[in-house]
Design a protein around this motif. Structure first.
Motif, mmCIF file in Angstrom:
data_model
loop_
_atom_site.group_PDB
_atom_site.id
_atom_site.type_symbol
_atom_site.label_atom_id
_atom_site.label_comp_id
_atom_site.label_asym_id
_atom_site.label_seq_id
_atom_site.Cartn_x
_atom_site.Cartn_y
_atom_site.Cartn_z
ATOM 1 N N PRO A 162 -29.900 35.076 9.277
ATOM 2 C CA PRO A 162 -31.149 34.555 8.725
ATOM 3 C C PRO A 162 -31.270 34.841 7.226
ATOM 4 C CG PRO A 162 -31.573 36.697 9.683
ATOM 5 C CD PRO A 162 -30.097 36.399 9.910
ATOM 6 N N ILE A 163 -32.184 34.100 6.592
ATOM 7 C CA ILE A 163 -32.608 34.441 5.239
ATOM 8 C C ILE A 163 -33.511 35.654 5.351
ATOM 9 C CG2 ILE A 163 -33.961 33.677 3.252
ATOM 10 C CD1 ILE A 163 -33.141 30.783 4.063
ATOM 11 N N ILE A 181 -19.316 23.014 -0.630
ATOM 12 C CA ILE A 181 -19.281 23.736 0.644
ATOM 13 C C ILE A 181 -20.640 23.576 1.324
ATOM 14 C CG2 ILE A 181 -19.163 26.008 1.746
ATOM 15 C CD1 ILE A 181 -17.189 26.867 -0.363
ATOM 16 N N PRO A 182 -20.696 23.017 2.529
ATOM 17 C CA PRO A 182 -21.979 22.900 3.234
ATOM 18 C C PRO A 182 -22.576 24.273 3.510
ATOM 19 C CG PRO A 182 -20.299 21.512 4.260
ATOM 20 C CD PRO A 182 -19.588 22.399 3.280
ATOM 21 N N VAL A 183 -23.895 24.365 3.386
ATOM 22 C CA VAL A 183 -24.593 25.641 3.606
ATOM 23 C C VAL A 183 -25.697 25.428 4.641
ATOM 24 C CG1 VAL A 183 -25.882 27.522 2.534
ATOM 25 C CG2 VAL A 183 -24.124 26.308 1.215
ATOM 26 N N PHE A 184 -25.709 26.294 5.650
ATOM 27 C CA PHE A 184 -26.706 26.238 6.709
ATOM 28 C C PHE A 184 -27.692 27.388 6.521
ATOM 29 C CE2 PHE A 184 -23.235 23.777 8.133
ATOM 30 C CZ PHE A 184 -23.727 22.854 9.059
ATOM 31 N N LEU A 185 -28.974 27.061 6.588
ATOM 32 C CA LEU A 185 -30.030 28.046 6.352
ATOM 33 C C LEU A 185 -30.934 28.167 7.576
ATOM 34 C CD1 LEU A 185 -31.173 26.889 2.770
ATOM 35 C CD2 LEU A 185 -29.434 28.595 3.328
ATOM 36 N N ASP A 186 -31.435 29.366 7.789
ATOM 37 C CA ASP A 186 -32.437 29.559 8.835
ATOM 38 C C ASP A 186 -33.253 30.803 8.522
ATOM 39 O OD1 ASP A 186 -33.826 28.837 11.123
ATOM 40 O OD2 ASP A 186 -32.568 30.042 12.449
ATOM 41 N N ARG A 187 -34.407 30.865 9.116
ATOM 42 C CA ARG A 187 -35.333 31.983 8.909
ATOM 43 C C ARG A 187 -35.103 33.067 9.952
ATOM 44 N NH1 ARG A 187 -41.352 30.907 10.759
ATOM 45 N NH2 ARG A 187 -41.150 33.161 10.827
ATOM 46 N N TYR A 215 -42.403 41.858 6.274
ATOM 47 C CA TYR A 215 -41.670 41.682 7.532
ATOM 48 C C TYR A 215 -42.589 41.809 8.745
ATOM 49 C CZ TYR A 215 -37.117 41.057 5.471
ATOM 50 O OH TYR A 215 -36.056 40.526 4.786
ATOM 51 N N GLN A 216 -43.642 42.569 8.614
ATOM 52 C CA GLN A 216 -44.637 42.596 9.694
ATOM 53 C C GLN A 216 -45.275 41.228 9.867
ATOM 54 O OE1 GLN A 216 -47.288 45.821 8.677
ATOM 55 N NE2 GLN A 216 -45.986 47.371 9.636
ATOM 56 N N ASP A 217 -45.524 40.548 8.750
ATOM 57 C CA ASP A 217 -46.058 39.182 8.811
ATOM 58 C C ASP A 217 -45.079 38.242 9.515
ATOM 59 O OD1 ASP A 217 -48.631 38.912 7.972
ATOM 60 O OD2 ASP A 217 -48.160 38.361 5.907
ATOM 61 N N ILE A 218 -43.802 38.402 9.196
ATOM 62 C CA ILE A 218 -42.786 37.546 9.799
ATOM 63 C C ILE A 218 -42.690 37.787 11.303
ATOM 64 C CG2 ILE A 218 -40.301 37.087 9.911
ATOM 65 C CD1 ILE A 218 -40.199 37.738 6.890
ATOM 66 N N ILE A 219 -42.643 39.049 11.699
ATOM 67 C CA ILE A 219 -42.417 39.402 13.097
ATOM 68 C C ILE A 219 -43.666 39.213 13.947
ATOM 69 C CG2 ILE A 219 -41.867 41.319 14.657
ATOM 70 C CD1 ILE A 219 -40.027 42.392 12.392
ATOM 71 N N ASP A 226 -41.523 33.200 2.048
ATOM 72 C CA ASP A 226 -40.266 33.033 1.311
ATOM 73 C C ASP A 226 -39.446 31.879 1.881
ATOM 74 O OD1 ASP A 226 -41.032 35.437 0.024
ATOM 75 O OD2 ASP A 226 -38.916 35.911 -0.321
ATOM 76 N N TYR A 227 -39.374 31.812 3.198
ATOM 77 C CA TYR A 227 -38.597 30.734 3.825
ATOM 78 C C TYR A 227 -39.228 29.373 3.537
ATOM 79 C CZ TYR A 227 -36.311 27.805 7.280
ATOM 80 O OH TYR A 227 -35.623 26.789 7.886
ATOM 81 N N ASP A 228 -40.546 29.324 3.566
ATOM 82 C CA ASP A 228 -41.234 28.063 3.252
ATOM 83 C C ASP A 228 -40.889 27.596 1.846
ATOM 84 O OD1 ASP A 228 -42.405 28.127 5.746
ATOM 85 O OD2 ASP A 228 -44.291 28.996 5.040
ATOM 86 N N GLN A 229 -40.805 28.542 0.919
ATOM 87 C CA GLN A 229 -40.454 28.194 -0.468
ATOM 88 C C GLN A 229 -39.000 27.740 -0.571
ATOM 89 O OE1 GLN A 229 -41.482 31.855 -2.469
ATOM 90 N NE2 GLN A 229 -43.637 31.277 -2.723
ATOM 91 N N VAL A 230 -38.109 28.408 0.168
ATOM 92 C CA VAL A 230 -36.696 28.012 0.194
ATOM 93 C C VAL A 230 -36.561 26.606 0.749
ATOM 94 C CG1 VAL A 230 -34.487 28.430 1.350
ATOM 95 C CG2 VAL A 230 -35.725 30.329 0.307
ATOM 96 N N ARG A 231 -37.297 26.339 1.811
ATOM 97 C CA ARG A 231 -37.211 25.022 2.437
ATOM 98 C C ARG A 231 -37.700 23.923 1.488
ATOM 99 N NH1 ARG A 231 -37.791 21.108 5.527
ATOM 100 N NH2 ARG A 231 -36.900 20.904 7.603
#
Length: 245
Positions: A162-163, A181-187, A215-219, A226-231
Motif C-alpha cells: 500500500p501507499i 514502467i507501469p505502476v500499480f497503486l493502492d491504499r 493512521y488511526q483515521d485510516i484504520i 493522502d491517498y485521495d490526493q495521490v489519486r
C-alpha cells in the motif's frame, strides 16, 4: 489455487509457506498459522513437471502469494529457478512478485530472458526496511532492479501497495522509475481490530509517532486524505493503475 484479477484467471504457485520479510500491514497476518515456521516445498518442481502435462496455456501462473520467491533461502534451494525452467519448457505465462529487494533474481536472468513476453516481474516498493535505510529513491533496491531489468527488455511492473502516508513518497518513486514502467497503486486496506491493523498501528506508534493520528483515521474511520490526493494527481497518467478500482 485459482484467483481472478481484472477478469483474468491466475493459478497460484506457492513454493514456501511464510516469509523472512514480514511487513506490518500484510493481510497474511490474519492467518494464525502463517509465519510461524518457514516451510520449504522441496518437491514443488517435480509436482509442477507432472501438472504441466495437462496445463491450460492460457492460464497465468503466479509466484509470490504467501511467500517471496526471492527470499535469501532460495539461494540454497533454487526452487524459483527450477519452477521457472519447468514453466519455460511449455511456454506457460508466468508472473513473479517480490518485495524482498534481493538481487537473487539476477541468477535466473538466463531462464527469464528465454521466456520472453511470457514472463512478467512484479516489484513491490513498499518495503519498510529498504525505505528506512535510504534517502534517495533512485538507490532503492527494487527501483534499481526494475530499471535495470526493464532496460534488458524484461517486462516489469512496479507496485506501491500500500501507499503508506508519511512514509512512501509516490511522486519521488514515480520519478525514480523509468517512465514507461507501469505502476500499480493502492491504499492501506485494513479492518480495525484485525491483527494486520493492530500490527501496523503498533509499528506507527513505535517508529512514526507523529503519524499516529493519521493512521488511526485510516484504520478506524476509513479516511485517507493522502491517498485521495495521490489519486487526484495520478489518475490521468497512462502508466498508472489503481488496484481494485
Amino acid at each position: 489455487m485459482n484467483i481472478r484479477l481484472t477478469g483474468e484467471q491466475f493459478r497460484l504457485l506457492i513454493l514456501m509457506m511464510d516469509v523472512q520479510l514480514v511487513c506490518p500491514y500484510c493481510f497474511q497476518l490474519e492467518d494464525e498459522e502463517w509465519n510461524v515456521d518457514l516451510k520449504v516445498k522441496l518437491n514443488i518442481p517435480d509436482i509442477l513437471h507432472v501438472e504441466l502435462k495437462n496445463w491450460n496455456k492460457e492460464e497465468t501462473v503466479y509466484l509470490g502469494s504467501k511467500s517471496d520467491p526471492y527470499m535469501e533461502i532460495d539461494r540454497k534451494y533454487q526452487l524459483t529457478r527450477k519452477c521457472l525452467i519447468e514453466l519455460g519448457k511449455l511456454n506457460v505465462k508466468c508472473m513473479v512478485t517480490t518485495k524482498s529487494g534481493s538481487k537473487l533474481i539476477y541468477r535466473d536472468l538466463d531462464v527469464i530472458k528465454a521466456m520472453g513476453d511470457k514472463f512478467t516481474l512484479l516489484l513491490g516498493l513498499s518495503n519498510l526496511q529498504q525505505l528506512k535505510a535510504i534517502d534517495d529513491y533512485r538507490l532503492l533496491s527494487n527501483i534499481h532492479t526494475a530499471n535495470e531489468l526493464h532496460r534488458m527488455g524484461i517486462r516489469v511492473w512496479a507496485f506501491i501497495t500500500p501507499i503508506l502516508p508519511g512514509i512512501t513518497n509516490v511522486e519521488l518513486m514515480m520519478n525514480a522509475l523509468d517512465k514507461d514502467i507501469p505502476v500499480f497503486l493502492d491504499r492501506v486496506r485494513l479492518k480495525k481490530d484485525t491483527k494486520p491493523a493492530i500490527t501496523l498501528e503498533s509499528f506507527i506508534h513505535k517508529h512514526h509517532p507523529e503519524l499516529a493520528n493519521q493512521y488511526q483515521d485510516i484504520i478506524y474511520n476509513d479516511v485517507d486524505i493522502d491517498y485521495d490526493q495521490v489519486r487526484e494527481k495520478w489518475s490521468g497518467d497512462q502508466r498508472v493503475r489503481f488496484v481494485f478500482e
